[in-house]
Structure formats: C-alpha cells, structure tokens
Design a protein around this motif. Structure first.
Motif, PDB file in Angstrom:
ATOM      1  N   ALA A  18       0.823  -1.214   0.000  1.00 19.57           N
ATOM      2  CA  ALA A  18       0.000   0.000   0.000  1.00 19.57           C
ATOM      3  C   ALA A  18       0.855   1.260   0.000  1.00 19.57           C
ATOM      4  N   ARG A  19       2.005   1.228   0.660  1.00 23.65           N
ATOM      5  CA  ARG A  19       2.887   2.402   0.648  1.00 23.65           C
ATOM      6  C   ARG A  19       3.392   2.688  -0.765  1.00 23.65           C
ATOM      7  N   GLU A  20       3.624   1.624  -1.545  1.00 23.52           N
ATOM      8  CA  GLU A  20       4.010   1.833  -2.941  1.00 23.52           C
ATOM      9  C   GLU A  20       2.834   2.396  -3.744  1.00 23.52           C
ATOM     10  N   ALA A  21       1.628   1.981  -3.406  1.00 24.09           N
ATOM     11  CA  ALA A  21       0.442   2.539  -4.069  1.00 24.09           C
ATOM     12  C   ALA A  21       0.313   4.024  -3.759  1.00 24.09           C
ATOM     13  N   ILE A  22       0.562   4.405  -2.518  1.00 22.71           N
ATOM     14  CA  ILE A  22       0.478   5.823  -2.133  1.00 22.71           C
ATOM     15  C   ILE A  22       1.486   6.643  -2.924  1.00 22.71           C
ATOM     16  N   ALA A  23       2.710   6.099  -3.074  1.00 25.53           N
ATOM     17  CA  ALA A  23       3.709   6.801  -3.887  1.00 25.53           C
ATOM     18  C   ALA A  23       3.212   6.975  -5.316  1.00 25.53           C
ATOM     19  N   ASP A  70      11.043  -3.071  -2.898  1.00 28.60           N
ATOM     20  CA  ASP A  70      10.811  -4.314  -3.619  1.00 28.60           C
ATOM     21  C   ASP A  70      10.057  -4.018  -4.910  1.00 28.60           C
ATOM     22  N   GLY A  71      10.700  -4.321  -6.044  1.00 31.20           N
ATOM     23  CA  GLY A  71      10.086  -4.044  -7.330  1.00 31.20           C
ATOM     24  C   GLY A  71       8.799  -4.797  -7.562  1.00 31.20           C
ATOM     25  N   ILE A  72       8.682  -6.010  -6.995  1.00 33.70           N
ATOM     26  CA  ILE A  72       7.451  -6.786  -7.136  1.00 33.70           C
ATOM     27  C   ILE A  72       6.297  -6.069  -6.438  1.00 33.70           C
ATOM     28  N   ALA A  73       6.583  -5.503  -5.267  1.00 32.33           N
ATOM     29  CA  ALA A  73       5.561  -4.751  -4.547  1.00 32.33           C
ATOM     30  C   ALA A  73       5.119  -3.532  -5.340  1.00 32.33           C
ATOM     31  N   VAL A  74       6.078  -2.862  -5.985  1.00 33.97           N
ATOM     32  CA  VAL A  74       5.733  -1.690  -6.800  1.00 33.97           C
ATOM     33  C   VAL A  74       4.858  -2.098  -7.974  1.00 33.97           C
ATOM     34  N   ALA A  75       5.236  -3.183  -8.655  1.00 34.71           N
ATOM     35  CA  ALA A  75       4.442  -3.643  -9.803  1.00 34.71           C
ATOM     36  C   ALA A  75       3.027  -4.010  -9.379  1.00 34.71           C
ATOM     37  N   SER A  76       2.902  -4.707  -8.263  1.00 29.50           N
ATOM     38  CA  SER A  76       1.575  -5.085  -7.768  1.00 29.50           C
ATOM     39  C   SER A  76       0.729  -3.852  -7.484  1.00 29.50           C
ATOM     40  N   ALA A  77       1.336  -2.878  -6.803  1.00 30.19           N
ATOM     41  CA  ALA A  77       0.602  -1.662  -6.456  1.00 30.19           C
ATOM     42  C   ALA A  77       0.207  -0.871  -7.688  1.00 30.19           C
ATOM     43  N   MET A  78       1.141  -0.712  -8.632  1.00 27.37           N
ATOM     44  CA  MET A  78       0.859   0.137  -9.793  1.00 27.37           C
ATOM     45  C   MET A  78      -0.110  -0.512 -10.775  1.00 27.37           C
ATOM     46  N   SER A  79      -0.191  -1.844 -10.769  1.00 31.08           N
ATOM     47  CA  SER A  79      -1.197  -2.482 -11.630  1.00 31.08           C
ATOM     48  C   SER A  79      -2.598  -2.063 -11.216  1.00 31.08           C
ATOM     49  N   VAL A  80      -2.753  -1.710  -9.955  1.00 33.47           N
ATOM     50  CA  VAL A  80      -4.043  -1.252  -9.441  1.00 33.47           C
ATOM     51  C   VAL A  80      -4.186   0.257  -9.589  1.00 33.47           C
ATOM     52  N   VAL A  81      -3.163   0.999  -9.171  1.00 32.81           N
ATOM     53  CA  VAL A  81      -3.227   2.465  -9.215  1.00 32.81           C
ATOM     54  C   VAL A  81      -3.449   2.961 -10.640  1.00 32.81           C
ATOM     55  N   ASN A  82      -2.713   2.404 -11.593  1.00 30.70           N
ATOM     56  CA  ASN A  82      -2.844   2.878 -12.973  1.00 30.70           C
ATOM     57  C   ASN A  82      -4.204   2.562 -13.582  1.00 30.70           C
ATOM     58  N   ALA A  83      -4.927   1.605 -12.991  1.00 27.47           N
ATOM     59  CA  ALA A  83      -6.259   1.263 -13.493  1.00 27.47           C
ATOM     60  C   ALA A  83      -7.345   2.199 -12.965  1.00 27.47           C
ATOM     61  N   ILE A  84      -7.037   3.023 -11.988  1.00 22.52           N
ATOM     62  CA  ILE A  84      -8.073   3.844 -11.338  1.00 22.52           C
ATOM     63  C   ILE A  84      -8.856   4.700 -12.336  1.00 22.52           C
ATOM     64  N   PRO A  85      -8.222   5.481 -13.214  1.00 21.90           N
ATOM     65  CA  PRO A  85      -9.030   6.291 -14.132  1.00 21.90           C
ATOM     66  C   PRO A  85      -9.967   5.456 -15.002  1.00 21.90           C
ATOM     67  N   ARG A  86      -9.506   4.304 -15.494  1.00 17.65           N
ATOM     68  CA  ARG A  86     -10.357   3.457 -16.334  1.00 17.65           C
ATOM     69  C   ARG A  86     -11.564   2.950 -15.546  1.00 17.65           C
ATOM     70  N   VAL A  87     -11.348   2.540 -14.304  1.00 19.99           N
ATOM     71  CA  VAL A  87     -12.443   2.010 -13.490  1.00 19.99           C
ATOM     72  C   VAL A  87     -13.433   3.124 -13.156  1.00 19.99           C
TER      73      VAL A  87
END
Length: 357
Positions: free
Chosen positions: A14-19, A312-329
C-alpha cells in the motif's frame, strides 16, 4: 480530470500505491484507512517514511466513506483468507457508498463471475445501488498471468493450449509467512499449506475460467499437480534458516481440462536460489505466457529495480497495476469489471513530467 482516492491500509504494498497515487497527474490522495490504533490520526506521509502529505490516516471507515472521493484503492491484507465474508461485507459497504473500488487483495476476484454466483451477484447489486464500479488487478492472479496471456492470444489462431507462469525468488521476503505458506525449510509437503488438496486449484480457478471464456472453451475439470526440491546444503534467507534436506523450491501446476486435454495451465515456480529449476530457462523474477497455436507465441516479462532503489520491485508492480487502473475504473459504467472490460492503462507517473523536462 482529477480522481480523488482513498487508500485502504498503509502496509508494504500500500505504501508503494500511495507513492504512485501522489505522483499520478490525474489522482489526488484524500484519505487513508488503517488497522492499528498507533497509526490512527497520523499523517499518511509520515506513515510511509515521507514528508507530511496533509492527509490524516483514520480507523473511522464511515468518516472516510462520507468524503467526496471517487475511488478506494483496496489493499486490506490477507484478511480475505481468514474471513472472506467480512472482507466482502466491507467491499459491499464501500460500493454502496458510491465509491469505485480497485482491489488488490482477495485476488481470485480477478474474475468474480467465476468466484461464485453469490459473490458476483452481491458485488454487482452493490455497484448498481451505489453507481460504482469494481475491479481487481494485481500480478497473479492478475496482470502478470491473465493480462500477459490475453495479449499473447491477440496474435494467434487455431489455439491449442495457453500456459501462464510465475517465477519468483522468495529469498528476500522477510517474516515467517512466506516460509510457512510454501513449506520452505520444512521436511515434507504434508506441512505445506499451499500444497494441500484443492488449495492451488481454488486460488487459480478464476484465472482459468477467465481465459476459458476468452477462448470460448468449456472447462470439464480442473486438476492440480506439484513437485518440490530439497536443499542440498543449508543456507539462510531473509525469513530464516533453510536446513539441508528440507524444501527449498516448489513447482505447481493448475490445469483446465477440456475435451480430454490440458488446455489452459497456470504454473508457479517458487524458489529460494536462482539456480533452482534452471531447466525452465527463466532468470530473475517475472512472468511468461505461452500460446501453442498458429503462430506459437511466447511473451516474457521480467521485473527488476534500478540499482539505487530501496524497496521491492514486485511490490511496486503489484501496487501500480491497481493504481494505474483507477481512471479506467472510474470512467466505466457501474458494475463488476475484469481485465476483459478495461482498455490498456499505461502509467502517467513519469520522471520526465516530474522533472519538468
């Protein structure tokens, strides 16, 4: 348009999502929900090791849902494993309050139609009642497996099989959870939660059904298989000691059978050393999608970090796969969504934009 976002928890991912949210030109962080009393009332930036953001974390869910926000970035941890009914109740409350939801945890909701008729119905009703949309992304289940496979399928005809693979080195993960989950350091698979009958099938069934619907294939049955390797010598990892002769790697497959053949396969290679499972010819962490058809297609996606990155790059990828989808959703009509329903959602969180170049 700027979408106002509430972050649901402030853990590692979640901290990576906040970033990602605060660096996205179309998103604004307006609130955050936290579990623990010691985080309640503190600035979200402080909780994430950043400068104050002027956003206060709270345990008061009702107050957050009363905010004029557009979306909740939902990352409540593994509560769904212990009590899915409680997690579902929380999701329904958020959706009825008129807040769109991008979800990371409870990853089997990557394709809610296949989770269960009741769960899908209740989510859909809550979306229609609140005028909101719901979508789960993540890496696997999610963008790393199903998303990559859907991309590969765009290039082929006469498709015979689809294989989705995750390769992960777990040596750097801290805490006992990962060793317990995959049985690392244990003498036999009987003590491995992930390899108990039905567990891997339950975890990946919705991904298999998503791809089956993409191919218009009816699944006759889902079968699971696994093998483990044992440490030839003792060594240490971030979460503890691996004695010689104990489990040091897991390779499992979950297969959708149709017409007497394995048509769609999800496999995981969970290892602690780079040299393990070398015969599978994948270096580092990442994902592979293979389509046997005309033509045959193999897509590989590796994940790594720049040398100066702390995290952790995996954590960043997981977070950004969700964050970047926000406008579409947020732009989608009310209802339950999947990767089927979203146009590509590339990142707009750019170093070029941030540097003013």
């Amino acid at each position: 348009m700027t979408y106002r976002v509430i972050q649901w928890t402030t853990g590692v991912v979640a901290r990576e999502a906040i970033a990602g949210i605060i660096g996205h030109p179309d998103l604004e962080l307006v609130g955050a929900w936290v579990h623990s009393p010691d985080k309640d009332g503190r600035d979200v930036g402080e909780l994430c090791g950043r400068e104050p953001l002027g956003v206060t974390a709270t345990r008061d869910a009702a107050a957050l849902l009363a905010l004029p926000a557009d979306c909740v970035c939902h990352m409540p941890g593994r509560d769904w494993v212990e009590d899915p009914s409680r997690t579902l109740a929380g999701l329904l409350e958020i959706l009825r309050a008129g807040k769109n939801v991008v979800n990371l945890w409870w990853p089997t909701l990557v394709y809610p139609r296949a989770e269960s008729e009741e769960v899908y119905r209740r989510l859909q009703e809550a979306c229609l009642e609140g005028g909101s949309s719901f979508c789960t992304v993540g890496m696997d289940p999610g963008y790393g497996t199903a998303g990559l496979a859907l991309s590969a399928l765009a290039l082929s005809r006469e498709v015979e099989t689809v294989r989705m693979s995750q390769f992960m080195n777990n040596a750097h993960w801290e805490g006992p959870g990962i060793t317990k989950f995959f049985g690392f350091g244990r003498p036999e698979v009987a003590d491995t939660p992930m390899l108990q009958p039905g567990v891997t099938a339950g975890y990946h069934a919705t991904t298999l059904h998503l791809l089956a619907d993409a191919l218009d294939v009816k699944i006759d049955e889902i079968v699971e298989d696994h093998r483990v390797i044992y440490a030839d010598e003792a060594f240490d990892i971030a979460s503890g000691h691996i004695p010689a002769g104990t489990i040091s790697g897991v390779h499992y497959e979950v297969k959708a059978v149709a017409g007497g053949r394995d048509r769609i396969i999800v496999e995981h290679i969970e290892r602690l050393r780079e040299q393990d499972f070398a015969e599978l010819e994948f270096k580092g962490d990442g994902y592979r999608a293979e389509v046997v058809g005309e033509p045959c297609v193999r897509l590989e996606m590796t994940l790594s970090s720049k040398p100066d990155f702390v995290g952790d790059g995996i954590a960043v990828a997981s977070a950004m796969s969700v964050v970047n989808a926000i406008p579409r959703v947020c732009e989608a009509p009310p209802g339950v969504l999947s990767l089927f329903d979203l146009a590509p959602f590339p990142s707009r969180n750019s170093m070029i934009r941030r540097s003013g170049s």
